[in-house]
Design an enzyme around this catalytic site. Structure first.
Site, PDB file in Angstrom:
ATOM      1  N   THR A 221     -46.777  14.655 -39.712  1.00 15.38           N
ATOM      2  CA  THR A 221     -45.547  15.033 -40.655  1.00 15.38           C
ATOM      3  C   THR A 221     -46.173  15.633 -41.876  1.00 15.38           C
ATOM      4  O   THR A 221     -46.948  15.214 -42.123  1.00 15.38           O
ATOM      5  CB  THR A 221     -44.710  13.826 -40.818  1.00 15.38           C
ATOM      6  OG1 THR A 221     -44.340  13.155 -39.752  1.00 15.38           O
ATOM      7  CG2 THR A 221     -43.180  13.976 -41.797  1.00 15.38           C
ATOM      8  N   ARG A 249     -35.557  12.592 -28.449  1.00 22.31           N
ATOM      9  CA  ARG A 249     -35.979  11.537 -29.287  1.00 22.31           C
ATOM     10  C   ARG A 249     -36.065  12.253 -30.826  1.00 22.31           C
ATOM     11  O   ARG A 249     -36.467  13.079 -31.046  1.00 22.31           O
ATOM     12  CB  ARG A 249     -37.231  11.244 -28.842  1.00 22.31           C
ATOM     13  CG  ARG A 249     -37.891  10.027 -29.860  1.00 22.31           C
ATOM     14  CD  ARG A 249     -38.937  10.585 -30.806  1.00 22.31           C
ATOM     15  NE  ARG A 249     -39.498   9.816 -31.916  1.00 22.31           N
ATOM     16  CZ  ARG A 249     -40.536   9.840 -32.753  1.00 22.31           C
ATOM     17  NH1 ARG A 249     -40.653  11.249 -33.069  1.00 22.31           N
ATOM     18  NH2 ARG A 249     -40.885   9.082 -33.421  1.00 22.31           N
ATOM     19  N   ILE A 250     -35.483  11.171 -31.704  1.00 19.15           N
ATOM     20  CA  ILE A 250     -35.383  11.467 -33.454  1.00 19.15           C
ATOM     21  C   ILE A 250     -36.211  10.310 -33.889  1.00 19.15           C
ATOM     22  O   ILE A 250     -35.892   9.169 -33.573  1.00 19.15           O
ATOM     23  CB  ILE A 250     -34.185  11.648 -33.706  1.00 19.15           C
ATOM     24  CG1 ILE A 250     -33.494  12.886 -33.171  1.00 19.15           C
ATOM     25  CG2 ILE A 250     -34.145  11.911 -35.209  1.00 19.15           C
ATOM     26  CD1 ILE A 250     -31.888  13.141 -33.417  1.00 19.15           C
ATOM     27  N   GLY A 251     -37.189  10.829 -34.676  1.00 15.32           N
ATOM     28  CA  GLY A 251     -37.976   9.988 -35.635  1.00 15.32           C
ATOM     29  C   GLY A 251     -37.321   9.577 -36.734  1.00 15.32           C
ATOM     30  O   GLY A 251     -36.215   9.633 -37.255  1.00 15.32           O
ATOM     31  N   ASP A 252     -38.386   9.090 -37.786  1.00 14.37           N
ATOM     32  CA  ASP A 252     -37.876   8.671 -39.113  1.00 14.37           C
ATOM     33  C   ASP A 252     -37.840   9.724 -39.965  1.00 14.37           C
ATOM     34  O   ASP A 252     -36.813   9.540 -41.087  1.00 14.37           O
ATOM     35  CB  ASP A 252     -38.795   7.537 -39.524  1.00 14.37           C
ATOM     36  CG  ASP A 252     -40.124   8.004 -39.733  1.00 14.37           C
ATOM     37  OD1 ASP A 252     -40.842   8.719 -38.901  1.00 14.37           O
ATOM     38  OD2 ASP A 252     -40.659   7.961 -41.085  1.00 14.37           O
ATOM     39  N   THR A 272     -44.859   8.805 -43.275  1.00 14.79           N
ATOM     40  CA  THR A 272     -45.510   9.624 -41.882  1.00 14.79           C
ATOM     41  C   THR A 272     -46.120   8.551 -41.304  1.00 14.79           C
ATOM     42  O   THR A 272     -46.916   7.726 -41.679  1.00 14.79           O
ATOM     43  CB  THR A 272     -46.561  10.678 -42.272  1.00 14.79           C
ATOM     44  OG1 THR A 272     -47.417  11.093 -41.278  1.00 14.79           O
ATOM     45  CG2 THR A 272     -47.664  10.015 -43.271  1.00 14.79           C
ATOM     46  N   GLY A 273     -45.918   8.359 -39.996  1.00 18.08           N
ATOM     47  CA  GLY A 273     -46.358   7.405 -39.145  1.00 18.08           C
ATOM     48  C   GLY A 273     -45.748   7.211 -38.044  1.00 18.08           C
ATOM     49  O   GLY A 273     -44.851   8.180 -37.454  1.00 18.08           O
ATOM     50  N   HIS A 274     -45.727   5.981 -37.311  1.00 17.73           N
ATOM     51  CA  HIS A 274     -44.822   5.853 -35.737  1.00 17.73           C
ATOM     52  C   HIS A 274     -43.592   5.725 -36.309  1.00 17.73           C
ATOM     53  O   HIS A 274     -43.277   4.623 -36.696  1.00 17.73           O
ATOM     54  CB  HIS A 274     -45.708   4.494 -35.342  1.00 17.73           C
ATOM     55  CG  HIS A 274     -45.197   4.481 -33.899  1.00 17.73           C
ATOM     56  ND1 HIS A 274     -45.744   3.578 -33.032  1.00 17.73           N
ATOM     57  CD2 HIS A 274     -44.068   4.992 -33.140  1.00 17.73           C
ATOM     58  CE1 HIS A 274     -45.195   3.531 -32.085  1.00 17.73           C
ATOM     59  NE2 HIS A 274     -44.174   4.338 -31.860  1.00 17.73           N
ATOM     60  N   GLY A 275     -42.911   6.378 -36.099  1.00 15.82           N
ATOM     61  CA  GLY A 275     -41.520   6.629 -36.841  1.00 15.82           C
ATOM     62  C   GLY A 275     -40.724   5.632 -36.265  1.00 15.82           C
ATOM     63  O   GLY A 275     -39.684   5.175 -36.989  1.00 15.82           O
TER      64      GLY A 275
END
Length: 355
Positions: A221, A249-252, A272-275
């Site tokens: 990100t 799929r949608i992340g954070d 940024t990371g594992h959403g």
């Protein structure tokens, strides 16, 4: 004789004494403003900026000197460009967008050009932005044809009555408002295609034919947080999401409160990371809430959430954060995070690993 000479010239003496007295008074009054001016802030209002290009398993042992130099070059260019805009008096949201656009245009980062591939071989991009003064926010999710997703997020924030638009609707809105449209293949890179092929080969060996993303497949990100000359703080984030993601799929990153948040009374954060973990634990807003309601410093609030809350939950990644005084925090619990900042004194920091 001397005394008699003085007594004979009273007018001259009076004129001389008057001149000396007037001069002394004049000097005294003219020196006051100069002294007072020294007590006032000198120069322009303070501005500051921090950016990131993603967190993950980033190890010096697996990075060539040339590749490391490439990353640092783009990070340095982006952070200095944003800082210059802030110094020139541009609003925080403008500086955030123009800075992130540089990162979106680099194939080194998972945003815009260089975005990861979905399982079906396309690119689905997300972005968001939030203004800490107005609390206004805008986001787009799952877009495929917008050249700059962060520009689209700004458009939604400034012109739309909504906060988040997704898919074709977001693309239609961006097109109607004059944002550049491109073919999805514009975002292709060979490096990301190889990463997709590796991920699919591993995932398809799983019993359910899907499997879970691992390591850097889950990360990537870009983002920026700024303090502008009007005293506002702004945060923005843009991403290509997760390698081999499926089913829309949608992340954070486009989720206000999870991947992006800004409040002048506390801080501005881009994550940024594992959403999935950042969504579940409302990471960006949680950091700001700990400052606002617990009275924690920016550094303590950010480190608590990233290195205690997330670690306990099993999530990894990092954030960049800034407060209304221009203090910057950039904690992460992964092996590395591409990051850069320029503080209120103009000091530049560019880093990748856990120094």
């Amino acid at each position: 004789m001397f005394s008699s000479r003085l007594s004979c010239q009273p007018d001259r003496i009076h004129r001389t004494l008057y001149t000396i007295s007037t001069l002394a008074v004049s000097l005294a009054f003219t020196s006051v403003p100069a002294f007072a001016a020294d007590l006032e802030p000198q120069g322009k209002p303070p501005v500051a900026i921090a950016i990131h290009g993603g967190a993950g398993t980033i190890l010096k042992s697996s990075m060539t000197p040339e590749k490391e130099a490439d990353y640092k070059k783009v990070l340095t260019h982006a952070v200095k460009h944003g800082y210059t805009l802030l110094q020139e008096g541009e609003k925080g949201e403008v500086a955030v967008v123009e800075t992130i656009k540089i990162l979106e245009s680099s194939p080194l980062f998972n945003a815009g050009i260089g975005a990861v591939y979905t399982f079906n071989g396309e690119h689905e991009l997300d972005a968001s932005i939030m203004h800490g003064g107005s609390k206004n926010a805008g986001a787009v999710a799952g877009v495929k044809t917008i050249r700059s997703p962060i520009e689209a997020a700004l458009l939604v924030m400034n012109e739309s009555p909504h906060v988040m638009l997704s898919g074709k609707g977001a693309e239609d809105y961006a097109k109607e408002n004059g944002l550049e449209q491109v073919d999805n293949s514009v975002f292709d890179t060979e490096f990301r295609k190889q990463a997709l092929d590796k991920a699919k080969a591993r995932m398809q060996q799983a019993s359910n034919g899907y499997g879970l993303q691992r390591g850097n497949e889950r990360f990537g990100t870009v983002g920026a947080v700024v303090l502008d000359s009007e005293g506002n703080i702004v945060a923005g984030t843009s991403t290509g999401g997760m390698t081999a993601k499926r089913y829309g799929r949608i992340g954070d990153s486009p989720v206000i409160g999870a991947g992006t948040y800004a409040d002048n009374e506390s801080c501005a954060v881009s994550a940024t990371g594992h959403g999935e973990y950042f969504i579940r634990y409302n990471v960006a807003a949680d950091i700001c809430a700990r400052m606002k309601y617990q009275g924690l410093s920016l550094n303590d609030a950010a480190n608590t959430v990233v290195n205690d809350v997330l670690v306990y939950a099993g999530g990894d990644g990092g954030v960049i954060a800034i407060d209304a005084k221009g203090n910057v925090a950039m904690p992460f619990n992964s092996a590395g995070m591409y990051r850069a900042s320029i503080d209120v004194n103009g000091n530049v920091k560019v880093a990748i690993y856990k120094d």
